[in-house]
Each structure stands twice: as C-alpha cells, then as structure tokens.
Scaffold this motif. Structure first.
Motif, PDB file in Angstrom:
ATOM      1  N   CYS A  67     -55.849 -31.002  48.530  1.00 35.28           N
ATOM      2  CA  CYS A  67     -55.663 -30.231  49.754  1.00 35.28           C
ATOM      3  C   CYS A  67     -54.184 -29.979  50.040  1.00 35.28           C
ATOM      4  O   CYS A  67     -53.811 -28.894  50.519  1.00 35.28           O
ATOM      5  CB  CYS A  67     -56.335 -30.936  50.923  1.00 35.28           C
ATOM      6  SG  CYS A  67     -58.144 -30.961  50.815  1.00 35.28           S
ATOM      7  N   GLY A  68     -53.334 -30.960  49.750  1.00 31.90           N
ATOM      8  CA  GLY A  68     -51.904 -30.756  49.952  1.00 31.90           C
ATOM      9  C   GLY A  68     -51.345 -29.690  49.033  1.00 31.90           C
ATOM     10  O   GLY A  68     -50.472 -28.900  49.418  1.00 31.90           O
ATOM     11  N   THR A  69     -51.858 -29.635  47.805  1.00 31.33           N
ATOM     12  CA  THR A  69     -51.427 -28.603  46.860  1.00 31.33           C
ATOM     13  C   THR A  69     -51.914 -27.234  47.305  1.00 31.33           C
ATOM     14  O   THR A  69     -51.177 -26.240  47.226  1.00 31.33           O
ATOM     15  CB  THR A  69     -51.951 -28.924  45.453  1.00 31.33           C
ATOM     16  OG1 THR A  69     -51.481 -30.216  45.057  1.00 31.33           O
ATOM     17  CG2 THR A  69     -51.467 -27.888  44.439  1.00 31.33           C
ATOM     18  N   LEU A  70     -53.136 -27.150  47.785  1.00 29.32           N
ATOM     19  CA  LEU A  70     -53.657 -25.880  48.301  1.00 29.32           C
ATOM     20  C   LEU A  70     -52.807 -25.385  49.475  1.00 29.32           C
ATOM     21  O   LEU A  70     -52.573 -24.176  49.612  1.00 29.32           O
ATOM     22  CB  LEU A  70     -55.109 -26.048  48.749  1.00 29.32           C
ATOM     23  CG  LEU A  70     -56.158 -26.225  47.647  1.00 29.32           C
ATOM     24  CD1 LEU A  70     -57.529 -26.504  48.258  1.00 29.32           C
ATOM     25  CD2 LEU A  70     -56.222 -24.982  46.766  1.00 29.32           C
ATOM     26  N   ALA A  71     -52.338 -26.328  50.308  1.00 28.85           N
ATOM     27  CA  ALA A  71     -51.539 -25.936  51.478  1.00 28.85           C
ATOM     28  C   ALA A  71     -50.261 -25.210  51.072  1.00 28.85           C
ATOM     29  O   ALA A  71     -49.798 -24.310  51.788  1.00 28.85           O
ATOM     30  CB  ALA A  71     -51.204 -27.175  52.308  1.00 28.85           C
TER      31      ALA A  71
END
Length: 340
Positions: free
Chosen positions: A169-173
């Motif tokens: 999720c942090g990478t998607l952000a």
C-alpha cells in the motif's frame, strides 16, 4: 553438528551468515534506490526480502543456516534502528506545526489505529495481525510493525503478512497520491501535509512528497515524524496489555516490561535531539546508521513472507490493508482541510 555446517555455525556464531546476507541485500537495495531514486531504500529492502523468500533454491537456506541471523536482523537490529529514528525528531519542529495540525495528526493515528484494528477484527484476522496492521498503517510502516512485534512476540507469519501489506500500500501511494493532488485542489504545502499524514513509511513519504517541491517535502516530513512520535505510547500501551494478559494466564511466565528498553531509548533520543545541540556529523551519521539497520532488518522481515499462503488464505488481510489505506488517507485529507 553436521560436517557441512557453515564455518560461522561451527565457530559458535550462528547468526553471522544471516546478518551478512541481509547486509549484502541492504547494499543491493541501496543500489536500486541510487539507480531509481523514486524507489525508497527501505521499500526496496522489503521487496527484495520477499522475493528471496519465494525462491525455492533459497528457501532451504532462509529457514536453515540463515535463519538465526535473519531473525536477529528483523528483531534486535530493528529495535536499534527504531531508537536511532528518535534522533530525527525535534519537539521544536513538531511545535512549529501549530496546535491544530498537531492535534489532527494525533487524531489520524488514534482513529486510523482504532479503525484498522476494528476492520481486522471484523475480518477475523488471526493472532496479532489486527494489532500489527493497525500499528504499521497508522504510524510508520514496517518499522512500526517490527517495534510492536518486539512486545507482543507474534509468530513469524503473523508479522510477515502485515509487512507485505504495508509495503504494497505504501508503494501504491507513491504513484496514486500525486495523481489526486490537483483534482483535490491542494496547494503544494497542503499536498505535503496530506502525504505526511497518509503515507506509511518515511522513505515512501519522501518519494511521494518531493514531486511538489522542497516546501511540501519539509511539511510532509515534520507531519510524518509527529506520527512516528506516537510509536512510543502505542507500544507502551501494548506492553501493559501483554503484562495483564500474562498475569491472567500464567503468573509464573516472565512478563514483558511496561516500557520496553528500546522504546525508552527512542524517547531518550527524541529528548536528546530536542534539548542538546548535536553537530551535523553526529546526526548525519546516526541517520545513515539508522537507515542501514532498518534496511537490514526489513530484508529479514521480508524473507518470512510467503506469497502463496498470502494469496491462498490472505484475502481478508488484503481487504483490511486496502480499507485501512483508504481510511487513513481520508483522515489525513480531513486534517488538511481543518488545518487550512
């Protein structure tokens, strides 16, 4: 002892091979970050660990000769890195945000933690997974999961799934939030505030906020580090809960301390940075060491992830992670509007 055992094992240093491999992996992750600055170093380290953990040729070593060192990296080196993380925090920098921003940032952590924990329980996630996911998503990503793991002592697979989710999720952000910057009508400073309040890992915050300029990045980092400061009371509260659980279960079992040593060290580091002038060589050196230790630790955590198990049985965890990501991003956006 098997004659085929490694020299480190035979000489009584069973953790050396795993730590050495994790250190080499951290160097590789640094190389990836150097070549592609948009990829945060710590994210690259976690992803590399996850990839290695899935390779059939490497699995025997990961669960065998490398296991002691990978475990030490993911636990002890993680705690040292968390202590040094405190030297990034100055109470003066946090105070400069103003009381509205400080209170709304605390609100993001409290409401995000409670909401994520409730979602995890609703989806009936096993063991400590709701607590670990809530800690990672609401505070500071995989390093927060590692810090909380030092208190609640989860099984390796319980900690591995939250690490995989917060990394995903942090990478998607990094890619999604910039696309929403202008449609939401945010100024560069408001965008930085949103990123600092809604993105998990410090490296991911830097990668996301820097596109809006140095002012946005500065705001993002101070807001983010204010969230990091919440790690100490959160872990301390969890430690109190663990003590009570041990007393209710078997009083003869050794109870965890009310304030774990590494949490006390983290608080001390914050106070040192706030009240004692430190030369740049000290703060820069501590920052470099902290980053290196967390990279080594997160590689070790990543190797415990089993994607086959996550895909086969982890849809509930995936749903929890995505809902938590959306919840915290929404809370951060509300905080931006309230602080405007």
């Amino acid at each position: 002892m098997s004659p085929s055992a490694s020299p480190a094992v035979r000489t009584g240093i069973p953790w050396l091979p795993g730590v050495a491999v994790a250190a080499v992996a951290a160097a590789v992750a640094w190389g990836v970050h150097w070549l592609v600055p948009a990829v945060p170093l710590l994210t690259a380290a976690v992803v590399l660990g996850i990839v290695v953990g899935q390779l059939p040729a490497a699995r025997a070593a990961v669960t065998g000769v490398l296991a002691p060192g990978l475990s030490l990296s993911a636990k002890r080196l993680m705690r040292i890195g968390v202590v040094l993380l405190g030297l990034k925090l100055s109470l003066g920098d946090i105070a400069s945000l103003g009381w509205v921003t400080i209170l709304t940032t605390i609100g993001i952590v409290v409401l995000g933690f409670a909401g994520t924990f409730a979602i995890g329980r609703l989806f009936r996630l096993p063991g400590h997974q709701p607590l670990l996911i809530a800690t990672g998503f609401s505070i500071c990503g995989a390093s927060a999961i590692g810090a909380m793991s030092g208190v609640v002592k989860p099984k390796d697979e319980e900690a591995a799934t939250p690490v995989a989710l917060v990394t995903l999720c942090g990478t998607l952000a990094i890619f999604v939030l910039p696309l929403l910057w202008h449609p939401l009508g945010l100024t560069p400073l408001q965008f930085g505030h949103w990123v600092g309040g809604g993105v998990h890992d410090v490296g991911q915050v830097v990668a996301t906020a820097q596109i809006a300029g140095s002012g946005a990045l500065a705001v993002a980092l101070v807001v983010k580090l204010t969230r990091v400061l919440m790690l100490a009371p959160t872990v301390a509260i969890a430690a109190v809960g663990e003590r009570r659980r041990h007393v209710a279960g078997d009083p003869s079992v050794k109870r965890p301390p009310i304030v774990p040593l590494f949490v006390a060290g983290f608080i001390a580091a914050v106070l040192i940075r706030s009240f004692i002038p430190l030369p740049a060589v000290v703060t820069d050196g501590a920052d470099a060491l902290q980053t290196a230790l967390l990279a080594v630790a997160l590689f070790g955590l990543g190797t415990a992830v089993r994607l086959r198990s996550l895909v086969g049985t982890g849809w509930r965890a995936l749903a929890t992670g995505l809902l938590s990501w959306a919840l915290i991003a929404a809370l951060a956006l509300v905080a931006v509007r309230l602080s405007a």
